[in-house]
Design an enzyme around this catalytic site. Structure first.
Site, short mmCIF file in Angstrom:
data_model
loop_
_atom_site.label_atom_id
_atom_site.label_comp_id
_atom_site.label_asym_id
_atom_site.label_seq_id
_atom_site.Cartn_x
_atom_site.Cartn_y
_atom_site.Cartn_z
N GLY A 57 0.85 -1.18 0.00
CA GLY A 57 0.00 0.00 0.00
C GLY A 57 0.89 1.23 0.00
O GLY A 57 1.79 1.36 0.84
N ALA A 58 0.65 2.15 -0.93
CA ALA A 58 1.58 3.26 -1.14
C ALA A 58 1.86 4.07 0.12
O ALA A 58 3.03 4.32 0.46
CB ALA A 58 1.07 4.16 -2.27
N ARG A 96 10.00 -0.69 -4.49
CA ARG A 96 8.69 -0.71 -5.16
C ARG A 96 8.59 0.52 -6.06
O ARG A 96 8.25 1.61 -5.59
CB ARG A 96 7.54 -0.70 -4.14
CG ARG A 96 7.47 -1.89 -3.18
CD ARG A 96 7.17 -3.22 -3.86
NE ARG A 96 5.98 -3.22 -4.66
CZ ARG A 96 4.74 -3.44 -4.20
NH1 ARG A 96 4.54 -3.64 -2.91
NH2 ARG A 96 3.70 -3.46 -5.02
N GLN A 203 -5.25 -9.37 -2.51
CA GLN A 203 -5.35 -8.39 -1.43
C GLN A 203 -6.80 -8.11 -1.04
O GLN A 203 -7.09 -7.83 0.12
CB GLN A 203 -4.68 -7.07 -1.85
CG GLN A 203 -3.19 -7.16 -2.04
CD GLN A 203 -2.82 -7.35 -3.51
OE1 GLN A 203 -3.51 -8.05 -4.24
NE2 GLN A 203 -1.73 -6.73 -3.93
N ASP A 244 -1.64 4.27 -6.23
CA ASP A 244 -0.22 4.23 -5.91
C ASP A 244 0.53 5.40 -6.52
O ASP A 244 1.60 5.76 -6.04
CB ASP A 244 0.38 2.91 -6.38
CG ASP A 244 -0.01 1.76 -5.48
OD1 ASP A 244 0.83 1.35 -4.66
OD2 ASP A 244 -1.15 1.29 -5.57
N ASN A 254 -3.17 2.14 -10.16
CA ASN A 254 -3.63 1.38 -9.01
C ASN A 254 -3.47 -0.10 -9.34
O ASN A 254 -3.04 -0.48 -10.43
CB ASN A 254 -5.08 1.72 -8.69
CG ASN A 254 -5.51 1.20 -7.32
OD1 ASN A 254 -4.83 1.43 -6.32
ND2 ASN A 254 -6.62 0.49 -7.26
N LYS A 255 -3.80 -0.94 -8.41
CA LYS A 255 -3.60 -2.38 -8.56
C LYS A 255 -4.20 -2.88 -9.87
O LYS A 255 -5.27 -2.46 -10.28
CB LYS A 255 -4.21 -3.12 -7.37
CG LYS A 255 -3.92 -4.60 -7.35
CD LYS A 255 -2.41 -4.91 -7.38
CE LYS A 255 -1.65 -4.24 -6.27
NZ LYS A 255 -0.18 -4.48 -6.39
#
Length: 380
Positions: A57-58, A96, A203, A244, A254-255
């Site tokens: 998670g950012a 990351r 997640q 993110d 995002n994811k």
């Protein structure tokens, strides 16, 4: 590194914490079946924890990196501490690449180091520790403010679709997308959630449902491919996701799978909201094409819970994120307010507001409402 069994008590989730000169993190890889806190005593251990998704998670990544740098500063050598600190910054930057909060936190810690580099190493280390704690506490306050702004967008009775995990587990506490949902519930609204499982790392299935069940917020788990069906059936009132990295024009990383939900939401006239603190906005990145997309291990796709589900030797692509064009985003919710198109000028305005207001409102480190992990056992 030590492992501390989690003692179940009624409390908000504590994702990452500075404890007695070490960094304590809830190992999110083991949820929901095991709740284990791990203790890290070196910067390299913290960097490995970020890389291997003990923490993810950012916003949480940024907090963990800041604490890791504070930890690493304690081991710098007097005759070469400038080069040593820069090596630490580069080590964390490589963990990351998509999460811009990581680079924001590193740069903030770097500024503190540069402003005090001629002071004693003990003083430098203490100042870096204080800055890391401030980053942690400010993130909680930002998420709570963000949640209140976002809650105002939701009707009195609402069913929200969310993807991945943008809750307390993805932040220092409270959450971004789930922060909006929590704030709406606290405001007396009737909120139900559809949570996509979020392949390949699951997640949504493992983390988002775990948080919502703990908070007694009604949640229905669906596979990623079911979202379009439920939108077509009229079961979804809006989509709320985290981010993110948000480019200057409002394109949002995002994811992986988020873009798909945004396209289908537009097809069915469903509002699509992005919830993220201003630290996730990257004004130096003009549009989504400039956002680096992390490619993760093929094993995350070919295996589930350590068991192979695809034939050996198959070619695998595993981008961790996708980019949703700004044209598909109804609004971007931040702690400074809500941005709507045209995003370029709106996001710049919110980021410019953020720095002076955060500096004025931030409590002294350690003075914000702190959420403590289970107490460490004596002698452990």
């Amino acid at each position: 590194m030590r492992v501390i069994p989690y003692a179940r008590v009624e409390m908000p989730v504590q994702t990452v914490e500075w404890r007695n000169g070490s960094v304590v993190m809830l190992d999110q890889r083991l949820l929901p079946t095991r709740e284990v806190y791990r203790v890290y005593r070196s910067a390299r251990e913290v960097a490995d924890a970020i890389r291997t998704m003990v923490v993810r998670g950012a916003p949480a990544i940024g907090v963990a990196a800041a604490m890791g740098l504070a930890l690493g500063a304690r081991g710098l050598r007097a005759h070469a501490h400038a080069a040593g600190f820069e090596r630490l910054c580069k080590m964390f930057a490589a963990t990351r690449p998509t999460a811009v909060n990581l680079f924001w936190a590193i740069e903030r810690m770097r500024r503190v180091y540069q402003a005090n580099r001629r002071r004693s190493l003990d003083t430098i280390a203490s100042l870096l520790e204080r800055e890391a704690l401030a980053i942690h506490d400010e993130d909680i306050l930002a998420n709570e403010a963000l949640g209140r702004f976002g809650a105002a967008l939701l009707p009195r009775t609402v069913t929200v679709l969310t993807h991945c995990n943008a809750g307390a587990l993805a932040t220092a506490g409270y959450g971004t997308a789930l922060g909006v949902i929590r704030a709406a519930r606290e405001a007396g609204k009737r909120v139900e959630v559809y949570a996509c499982e979020t392949r390949p790392f699951l997640q949504g299935a493992r983390l988002t449902t775990w948080e919502l069940v703990r908070d007694r917020i009604p949640v229905t788990l669906i596979t990623d491919g079911m979202a379009a069906h439920f939108m077509a059936q009229g079961a979804i009132d809006c989509v709320v996701v985290g981010a993110d990295r948000i480019a200057a024009n409002g394109d949002t990383a995002n994811k992986i799978g988020t873009y798909m939900h945004a396209v289908v939401a537009r097809r069915h006239g469903i509002p699509f909201y992005v919830a993220a603190p201003t630290t996730t906005i990257d004004l130096a990145c003009p549009h989504g094409e400039g956002i680096p997309i992390e490619e993760r291990s093929p094993d995350e796709v070919t295996h589930v819970a350590g068991q192979r589900i695809a034939p050996a030797g198959v070619k695998v692509a595993n981008p961790a994120f996708d980019v949703t064009p700004a044209a598909l985003v109804t609004a971007i919710v931040t702690e400074m307010g809500i941005a709507r198109r045209p995003y370029r000028q709106e996001l710049r305005r919110l980021v410019r507001r953020q720095e002076p207001e955060r500096a004025a409102s931030a409590p002294p480190p350690g003075r914000a409402r702190r959420r403590s992990a289970p107490a460490l056992s004596a002698g452990r």
